[in-house]
Design a protein around this motif. Structure first.
Motif, mmCIF file in Angstrom:
data_model
loop_
_atom_site.group_PDB
_atom_site.id
_atom_site.type_symbol
_atom_site.label_atom_id
_atom_site.label_comp_id
_atom_site.label_asym_id
_atom_site.label_seq_id
_atom_site.Cartn_x
_atom_site.Cartn_y
_atom_site.Cartn_z
ATOM 1 N N HIS A 165 0.878 -1.180 0.000
ATOM 2 C CA HIS A 165 0.000 0.000 0.000
ATOM 3 C C HIS A 165 0.909 1.222 0.000
ATOM 4 O O HIS A 165 1.816 1.318 0.836
ATOM 5 C CB HIS A 165 -0.893 -0.013 1.244
ATOM 6 N N PRO A 166 0.697 2.179 -0.905
ATOM 7 C CA PRO A 166 1.624 3.325 -1.002
ATOM 8 C C PRO A 166 1.821 4.092 0.303
ATOM 9 O O PRO A 166 2.953 4.457 0.629
ATOM 10 C CB PRO A 166 0.957 4.220 -2.061
ATOM 11 N N ALA A 186 5.126 1.504 -5.397
ATOM 12 C CA ALA A 186 5.164 2.399 -4.233
ATOM 13 C C ALA A 186 6.603 2.714 -3.839
ATOM 14 O O ALA A 186 6.922 3.861 -3.478
ATOM 15 C CB ALA A 186 4.412 1.769 -3.065
ATOM 16 N N VAL A 187 7.484 1.726 -3.904
ATOM 17 C CA VAL A 187 8.895 1.945 -3.562
ATOM 18 C C VAL A 187 9.548 2.881 -4.573
ATOM 19 O O VAL A 187 10.280 3.817 -4.204
ATOM 20 C CB VAL A 187 9.646 0.602 -3.481
ATOM 21 N N ILE A 188 9.276 2.675 -5.865
ATOM 22 C CA ILE A 188 9.842 3.541 -6.903
ATOM 23 C C ILE A 188 9.332 4.973 -6.730
ATOM 24 O O ILE A 188 10.090 5.939 -6.846
ATOM 25 C CB ILE A 188 9.517 2.992 -8.303
ATOM 26 N N THR A 189 8.043 5.112 -6.436
ATOM 27 C CA THR A 189 7.473 6.444 -6.204
ATOM 28 C C THR A 189 8.151 7.119 -5.024
ATOM 29 O O THR A 189 8.467 8.322 -5.062
ATOM 30 C CB THR A 189 5.950 6.342 -5.959
ATOM 31 N N LEU A 247 21.639 6.269 -1.055
ATOM 32 C CA LEU A 247 22.013 5.718 -2.362
ATOM 33 C C LEU A 247 20.855 4.851 -2.836
ATOM 34 O O LEU A 247 20.476 3.891 -2.169
ATOM 35 C CB LEU A 247 23.296 4.892 -2.258
ATOM 36 N N GLN A 248 20.295 5.196 -3.974
ATOM 37 C CA GLN A 248 19.161 4.452 -4.522
ATOM 38 C C GLN A 248 19.629 3.693 -5.751
ATOM 39 O O GLN A 248 20.402 4.215 -6.552
ATOM 40 C CB GLN A 248 18.027 5.424 -4.882
ATOM 41 N N PHE A 249 19.150 2.474 -5.886
ATOM 42 C CA PHE A 249 19.571 1.657 -7.019
ATOM 43 C C PHE A 249 18.355 1.034 -7.682
ATOM 44 O O PHE A 249 17.469 0.508 -7.016
ATOM 45 C CB PHE A 249 20.523 0.548 -6.549
ATOM 46 N N GLN A 250 18.323 1.129 -8.999
ATOM 47 C CA GLN A 250 17.321 0.432 -9.790
ATOM 48 C C GLN A 250 18.042 -0.189 -10.973
ATOM 49 O O GLN A 250 18.846 0.468 -11.628
ATOM 50 C CB GLN A 250 16.248 1.399 -10.311
#
Length: 198
Positions: free
Chosen positions: A21-22, A110-113, A187-190
């Motif tokens: 859930h966002p 939700a995580v990407i947002t 630090l964000q990783f995709q």
């Protein structure tokens, strides 16, 4: 009371249902990054109704993501803290059932947002030039197999962990470092395959 989260929690079907859930993803992120808070504090921070916030907090607690800090709270004010630093997800655990695939997709979005929101907040903040120049928002695109992408992810995680350990071994101010210049850094990783739109 130990309000320092343990390292990781691995999602199962039950916990996935509780997190997908966002707003719950945002609540958990705030509790992890900013520490324990009440429903009222979180409602103000996230622009939500405190009654709605209380309900989502109870759901997160029921599914094992957060707990009440009974030493800090009162009858009228309940404080909550995150139980884990990270959520581990084994994709294969959820791909056999359509409902779980849908929930996993909801969680990922939700995580990407949340990651986008975090980066957007940085661009709107007034940081000194040295931090503006040190920060980076960009991407690389190159050809890899799925196995190579997995290996790259593992190598990057190990690199991040080495830097985290390095800071733990050399506390702020050692080696003549300016303590005022040390900040929490995200630090964000995709990493994902790209299919051109035809």
């Amino acid at each position: 009371m130990e309000d320092r989260p343990t390292e990781a929690m691995r999602l199962d079907a039950h916990s996935l249902r509780g997190l997908a859930h966002p707003l719950r993803v945002r609540i958990l992120e705030v509790l992890r990054s900013d520490g324990p808070a009440t429903a009222t504090m979180l409602a103000n921070r996230l622009g939500e109704d405190s009654g709605n916030m209380s309900w989502h907090l109870r759901q997160l607690a029921t599914h094992g993501f957060i707990a009440e800090d009974k030493e800090r709270g009162t009858k009228r004010e309940r404080w909550w803290f995150a139980l884990h630093k990270y959520i581990g997800v084994e994709q294969s655990d959820f791909l056999s059932e359509q409902e779980l695939r849908g929930l996993l997709s909801t969680l990922k979005k939700a995580v990407i947002t949340e990651q986008f929101r975090r980066a957007e907040e940085f661009t709107d903040q007034d940081w000194p030039t040295r931090w503006q120049e040190a920060a980076a928002v960009g991407y690389w695109r190159f050809r890899l197999s799925s196995a190579e992408l997995g290996d790259l992810r593992t190598e990057l995680a190990a690199l991040f962990e080495r830097w985290e350990a390095r800071r733990a071994e050399a506390p702020e101010g050692s080696d003549g470092e300016d303590v005022q210049d040390v900040q929490d850094v995200v630090l964000q990783f995709q990493g994902f395959p790209y299919r051109p739109v035809s």
